[in-house]
Design an enzyme around this catalytic site. Structure first.
Site, mmCIF file in Angstrom:
data_model
loop_
_atom_site.group_PDB
_atom_site.id
_atom_site.type_symbol
_atom_site.label_atom_id
_atom_site.label_comp_id
_atom_site.label_asym_id
_atom_site.label_seq_id
_atom_site.Cartn_x
_atom_site.Cartn_y
_atom_site.Cartn_z
ATOM 1 N N ASP A 280 0.867 -1.169 0.000
ATOM 2 C CA ASP A 280 0.000 0.000 0.000
ATOM 3 C C ASP A 280 0.908 1.224 0.000
ATOM 4 O OD1 ASP A 280 -2.209 1.592 0.151
ATOM 5 O OD2 ASP A 280 -2.389 1.438 2.327
ATOM 6 N N ASP A 518 -1.383 -1.082 6.582
ATOM 7 C CA ASP A 518 -1.406 -0.446 7.900
ATOM 8 C C ASP A 518 -2.803 -0.059 8.341
ATOM 9 O OD1 ASP A 518 -1.868 1.595 6.109
ATOM 10 O OD2 ASP A 518 -0.734 3.085 7.244
ATOM 11 N N ASP A 522 -6.857 -2.749 4.477
ATOM 12 C CA ASP A 522 -5.879 -3.709 3.953
ATOM 13 C C ASP A 522 -6.089 -5.119 4.496
ATOM 14 O OD1 ASP A 522 -4.444 -1.659 2.564
ATOM 15 O OD2 ASP A 522 -3.518 -1.089 4.466
#
Length: 777
Positions: A280, A518, A522
């Protein structure tokens, strides 16, 4: 055979008593105890030379695991999630393991619900996908139940705990699913398979050898026991069990010293084999810190704090009060502007699904107005086309562009402001991605931001192919997603469920996939991946869902994790080859002895001598070496292909020695001594191959092991049942030793060709081998 399972050191604390019991009361230790009792009963105390090794293995395993436990327990306590709790009228901080029933807990976005609870005040958007498999966000209001294990997407509330610990929903669910085994890593699965096969074969082969010696060959009890034990201890891969356990424990301990917490030890192996790393942007490539770089009107002209539109935006953010990084960045950019209190009727907080937040309120004329703040594509819709150049110009510079818009009386939203925010790139990110490129690991960036923004930042840190980007909102079917993962490197405007679909598509193409993240958006993708990594500064739910947590959020630790994993795989592979050599040889020779009604030639002490200097000592010494080559192919296949040439060679030589010995009337002691030398000679040839290419350390290990074997054979001959063989026996042994060298060389070539063959070339395999042999000749 359930007790043969390799137990991995995890972050979850184990008691000291449990570690001791697990290492002492194992299946193979039980076998060793029975063999020791039989040898004592037979009066063959000299054959007990294997016992010190067994005890040493057990003690060493306990000591190393206790050391690892101490380090990991300390790190686990430091990383335990803390909750604000109202208990007995007092507000206090409590770890998730310290929560009690009827505590009032304050929960907010990004947290995982630690226990079953009931909402008493406030509203939440909750995702229960980890429990139900459904990724829909569910709104929870006062009186609604919260299930432990689900995570909060947005909102905050007070909740009263109704069930904690083993009484919670997720604990009951886990108990019901106990029969479902956790997916094992390839290496651990293969090592357990080796141990199970050996464990299953030991007892019937041992019984058959004993009965054959007594009832067919007419041997007495003592001779039959010694012969049987010599075969059985050669089939036990006792050192492999210890080496694997200790290697994994020490890796976990070393990583813990660098603020890397492993929730699952198999993750180091998976990362060592990974083909694709999905990351990400925010929190991985960039830090969580955000800064506003520009605020402009729809016509592109800059605005400052004196503009009423800025004050309206700040008032909007104050009404939401969500504490997001974006909101804090906007507030920090205009510290002198005081927001006004809006007369709010409804609020919707930002979620990764919506891509915007919303406030419905009254204006100063008591007219209802709807305000939104978020991604221009999802707010402005068709009307956003005329602002695309304004957005694209800033996105190409790596900025995240957001629009603040108002619902028009004519329908649709009209922009009030555009703001650009940016995250700083993490220190060392470029070096880390360069390392992945060198290791032939493909990096795929999956983000909810504008694809041009993400592409620019990915290019800045040197991710190969970063210029190839796509808007994931255009990927509307599984077939399109499957094609896209092979074409694009950067995916922008990705929804949480699409992240999971992208990871699944990559895995469906045969890739080993790791996912970093994080945030709560996700988590579904992290669960889908072969291995998941979370940042320490990320959401509580992400840290709990991940197998690996970088507690200090230093992405450069990924290099050390992969290095540790590859070191473990390569060194355990090399050690497994040595152990398999002895195990396969022992099984073949035992079967030959049973079928041929012949006495097994090797004494337990002779097997212990060979095991010490051909297998155990070099395996442990070479395990200290740093070996970071990427391992390709199946673990057990590679180990067997390397072990078989030596096993077959030594079996053929010693079986022939037994037949010639019987034919020429050579005594059993001489045959046993000659067999010991032949077995060790083939073992040293195998060790020589495994040490190539030679380096100083490898050469020193090889020389030390050869010297140790020679010294023990000469100066401790009686202890290891080494006798002076007859001249006839020496000549036979010399002939077979020369033959061993040639046979093993040809067999090694054959099995090397077998390992390299492709399925489409199976029909041509034999001709290729023949051609290679002719070329070598």
């Amino acid at each position: 055979m359930k007790n043969n399972k390799i137990r991995l050191i995890k972050a979850d604390p184990n008691t000291t008593k449990g570690i001791v019991l697990r290492n002492v009361f194992t299946y193979f230790n039980m076998i060793f105890l029975v063999l020791a009792v039989l040898l004592i009963a037979a009066g063959s105390f000299k054959s007990l030379t294997f016992l010190p090794v067994v005890v040493g293995n057990t003690v060493l395993g306990i000591i190393q695991q206790l050391r690892a436990k101490k380090v990991l327990d300390r790190l686990t306590i430091l990383s335990e999630s803390k909750y604000t709790v109202l208990r007995g009228g007092q507000m206090l901080e409590a770890g998730s393991s310290e929560l009690m029933r009827d505590d009032i807990v304050l929960l907010s976005g990004g947290r995982q619900i630690p226990a079953d609870a009931e909402v008493t005040e406030g509203t939440l958007a909750v995702n229960e996908a980890l429990l139900t498999g459904e990724s829909d966000e569910i709104e929870k209001r006062p009186g609604d139940a919260l299930m432990s294990g689900s995570f909060i997407v947005s909102g905050d509330c007070k909740a009263r705990l109704t069930a904690v610990g083993e009484d919670s929903y997720i604990s009951r669910l886990t108990k019901k699913a106990k029969e479902v085994r956790e997916k094992q890593s390839e290496m651990i699965h293969d090592i357990e398979l080796i141990i199970k096969i050996a464990g299953a074969a030991i007892i019937p082969i041992g019984v058959a050898l004993f009965c054959q010696a007594v009832f067919v060959n007419g041997a007495d009890f003592s001779s039959a026991v010694v012969s049987m034990v010599g075969a059985v201890i050669g089939m036990i891969p006792e050192g492999l069990y210890l080496l694997t356990t200790v290697a994994l424990a020490l890796s976990a301990m070393r990583l813990a010293g660098n603020q890397v917490l492993l929730h699952d030890m198999k993750s180091t192996e998976t990362l060592a084999r990974v083909d694709v790393l999905c990351v990400d942007k925010t929190g991985t490539i960039t830090s969580g810190e955000m800064k506003l770089t520009e605020a402009v009107a729809p016509d592109g002209k800059p605005v400052d704090g004196a503009d009423d539109r800025v004050r309206l935006l700040l008032s909007f953010l104050a009404a939401l009060d969500d504490g997001s990084a974006t909101a804090e960045a906007v507030k920090a950019a205009f510290p002198d502007v005081s927001p006004v209190k809006l007369d709010v009727t409804e609020t919707i907080r930002f979620t990764s699904r919506l891509k915007y937040s919303q406030v419905v309120c009254y204006d100063h004329e008591r007219n209802t107005q709807t305000l939104r703040f978020g991604a221009p594509e999802f707010i402005l819709g068709d009307t956003g086309g005329k602002y695309s150049a304004l957005v694209a110009d800033r996105a190409k510079k790596g900025s995240r562009v957001l629009t603040f818009a108002r619902l028009s009386p004519c329908g649709g939203f009209e922009p009030v402001l555009f703001v650009s925010v940016a995250n700083s790139v993490r220190a060392g990110a470029a070096d880390t991605f360069k390392y992945f490129a060198e290791q032939d690991v493909r990096v795929v960036v999956i983000s909810g931001d504008n694809p041009l923004t993400v592409s620019n930042i990915a290019s800045a840190v040197g991710i190969p192919g970063a210029e190839s980007c796509v808007d994931a909102s255009t990927l509307t079917s599984p077939e399109v997603i499957s094609a896209a993962v092979g074409e694009y490197t950067v995916f922008g405007r990705v929804r949480p469920e699409q992240k999971k679909d992208l990871v699944a598509a990559l895995r469906a193409k045969g890739n080993k996939v790791a996912m970093t993240g994080d945030g709560v958006n996700d988590i579904l993708a992290m669960k889908e991946a072969d291995c998941s990594i979370a940042m320490g500064e990320g959401s509580d739910a992400a840290r709990r869902a991940a197998q690996v947590v970088l507690l200090d959020s230093d992405f450069s630790h990924m290099k050390q994790i992969i290095t540790e994993g590859r070191k473990d795989i390569n060194n355990i592979m090399r050690s497994s080859t040595l152990f398999l050599y002895k195990n396969i040889f022992s099984m073949l020779l035992a079967a030959f002895s049973i079928i041929g009604a012949m006495t097994y030639p090797l004494h337990p002490s002779q097997v212990s001598l060979v095991s010490a200097f051909n297998i155990g000592l070099p395996a442990f010494l070479l395990a200290l070496e740093l070996n970071t080559a990427k391992q390709k192919g199946r673990f057990i296949k590679n180990a067997l292909l390397k072990a078989f040439p030596a096993s077959l060679t030594s079996f053929a030589a010693i079986a022939a020695m037994m037949v010639f010995g019987r034919t020429f009337g050579i005594d059993a002691q001489s045959i046993g001594t000659a067999s010991t030398y032949l077995l060790s000679f083939a073992g040293f040839m195998l060790l020589l191959r495994l040490c190539r290419p030679f380096k100083k350390f490898r050469a020193a290990v090889f020389a030390f092991c050869v010297a140790g074997f020679i010294v023990c054979s000469l100066f401790f001959a009686d202890l290891f049942s080494i006798t002076a063989p007859s001249a006839q026996c020496v000549m036979l042994a010399a002939v077979f030793a020369v033959a061993e060298e040639s046979v093993m060389r040809w067999l090694s070539l054959l099995f090397e060709r077998l390992g390299k063959r492709e399925k489409k070339n199976k029909k041509n395999l034999l001709s290729k081998v023949v051609e290679d042999l002719k070329e070598m000749s």
